[in-house]
Design a protein around this motif. Structure first.
Motif, PDB file in Angstrom:
ATOM      1  N   ASP A  20       0.822  -1.204   0.000  1.00 13.93           N
ATOM      2  CA  ASP A  20       0.000   0.000   0.000  1.00 13.93           C
ATOM      3  C   ASP A  20       0.857   1.254   0.000  1.00 13.93           C
ATOM      4  O   ASP A  20       0.518   2.252  -0.610  1.00 13.93           O
ATOM      5  CB  ASP A  20      -0.973   0.002   1.171  1.00 13.93           C
ATOM      6  N   LYS A  52     -15.917   9.197   7.167  1.00 14.88           N
ATOM      7  CA  LYS A  52     -15.388   7.893   7.565  1.00 14.88           C
ATOM      8  C   LYS A  52     -15.961   6.803   6.657  1.00 14.88           C
ATOM      9  O   LYS A  52     -15.247   5.892   6.234  1.00 14.88           O
ATOM     10  CB  LYS A  52     -15.751   7.632   9.026  1.00 14.88           C
ATOM     11  N   LEU A  55     -14.287   6.898   3.175  1.00 11.07           N
ATOM     12  CA  LEU A  55     -12.950   6.310   3.235  1.00 11.07           C
ATOM     13  C   LEU A  55     -13.013   4.794   3.386  1.00 11.07           C
ATOM     14  O   LEU A  55     -12.224   4.068   2.780  1.00 11.07           O
ATOM     15  CB  LEU A  55     -12.145   6.932   4.375  1.00 11.07           C
ATOM     16  N   ALA A  56     -13.963   4.300   4.174  1.00 13.70           N
ATOM     17  CA  ALA A  56     -14.123   2.856   4.343  1.00 13.70           C
ATOM     18  C   ALA A  56     -14.504   2.195   3.020  1.00 13.70           C
ATOM     19  O   ALA A  56     -14.002   1.111   2.690  1.00 13.70           O
ATOM     20  CB  ALA A  56     -15.188   2.562   5.405  1.00 13.70           C
ATOM     21  N   LYS A  57     -15.354   2.857   2.234  1.00  9.77           N
ATOM     22  CA  LYS A  57     -15.727   2.307   0.935  1.00  9.77           C
ATOM     23  C   LYS A  57     -14.524   2.256   0.001  1.00  9.77           C
ATOM     24  O   LYS A  57     -14.327   1.275  -0.716  1.00  9.77           O
ATOM     25  CB  LYS A  57     -16.839   3.123   0.293  1.00  9.77           C
ATOM     26  N   ARG A  58     -13.694   3.305   0.006  1.00  5.99           N
ATOM     27  CA  ARG A  58     -12.476   3.302  -0.822  1.00  5.99           C
ATOM     28  C   ARG A  58     -11.563   2.153  -0.410  1.00  5.99           C
ATOM     29  O   ARG A  58     -10.961   1.494  -1.244  1.00  5.99           O
ATOM     30  CB  ARG A  58     -11.719   4.628  -0.692  1.00  5.99           C
ATOM     31  N   THR A  59     -11.467   1.904   0.903  1.00  9.28           N
ATOM     32  CA  THR A  59     -10.645   0.798   1.404  1.00  9.28           C
ATOM     33  C   THR A  59     -11.190  -0.531   0.907  1.00  9.28           C
ATOM     34  O   THR A  59     -10.435  -1.383   0.430  1.00  9.28           O
ATOM     35  CB  THR A  59     -10.595   0.812   2.943  1.00  9.28           C
ATOM     36  N   GLN A  60     -12.495  -0.719   0.991  1.00  6.89           N
ATOM     37  CA  GLN A  60     -13.115  -1.965   0.520  1.00  6.89           C
ATOM     38  C   GLN A  60     -12.897  -2.144  -0.981  1.00  6.89           C
ATOM     39  O   GLN A  60     -12.568  -3.247  -1.435  1.00  6.89           O
ATOM     40  CB  GLN A  60     -14.606  -1.966   0.845  1.00  6.89           C
ATOM     41  N   ASP A  61     -13.063  -1.083  -1.750  1.00  2.16           N
ATOM     42  CA  ASP A  61     -12.842  -1.159  -3.199  1.00  2.16           C
ATOM     43  C   ASP A  61     -11.393  -1.525  -3.504  1.00  2.16           C
ATOM     44  O   ASP A  61     -11.119  -2.347  -4.384  1.00  2.16           O
ATOM     45  CB  ASP A  61     -13.191   0.175  -3.873  1.00  2.16           C
ATOM     46  N   TYR A  62     -10.466  -0.932  -2.773  1.00  2.00           N
ATOM     47  CA  TYR A  62      -9.049  -1.227  -2.975  1.00  2.00           C
ATOM     48  C   TYR A  62      -8.742  -2.679  -2.632  1.00  2.00           C
ATOM     49  O   TYR A  62      -8.042  -3.369  -3.375  1.00  2.00           O
ATOM     50  CB  TYR A  62      -8.193  -0.279  -2.124  1.00  2.00           C
ATOM     51  N   GLN A  63      -9.292  -3.157  -1.515  1.00  2.00           N
ATOM     52  CA  GLN A  63      -9.046  -4.544  -1.108  1.00  2.00           C
ATOM     53  C   GLN A  63      -9.597  -5.526  -2.136  1.00  2.00           C
ATOM     54  O   GLN A  63      -8.965  -6.542  -2.413  1.00  2.00           O
ATOM     55  CB  GLN A  63      -9.634  -4.800   0.281  1.00  2.00           C
TER      56      GLN A  63
END
Length: 68
Positions: A20, A52, A55-63
């Motif tokens: 990352d 928040k 940002l959590a959605k961006r994290t999920q999309d990235y994962q």
């Protein structure tokens, strides 16, 4: 990470365990400048309010993208 190593393993001189950081510092270097965060989220992603949840959605999309 396995796919990345398969594609680029012959070009690697070392192993870096924080992929990352490579993505943020090399490919998304604009995110290392706070004044550009607004541009990235508002203009590039179309997110009106940086919350928040956003940002959590961006994290999920990235994962999902990296196969976690």
């Amino acid at each position: 990470m396995d796919i990345f190593y398969q594609l680029f393993g012959g070009m690697l001189a070392f192993v870096y365990h924080c992929f990352d950081r490579i993505v943020i510092n090399v490919y998304l270097s604009g995110l290392s400048h706070p004044e550009l965060d607004d541009y990235f989220f508002h203009q590039a992603l179309g997110i009106d309010c940086i919350t928040k949840e956003a940002l959590a959605k961006r994290t999920q999309d990235y994962q999902k993208w990296v196969g976690l």
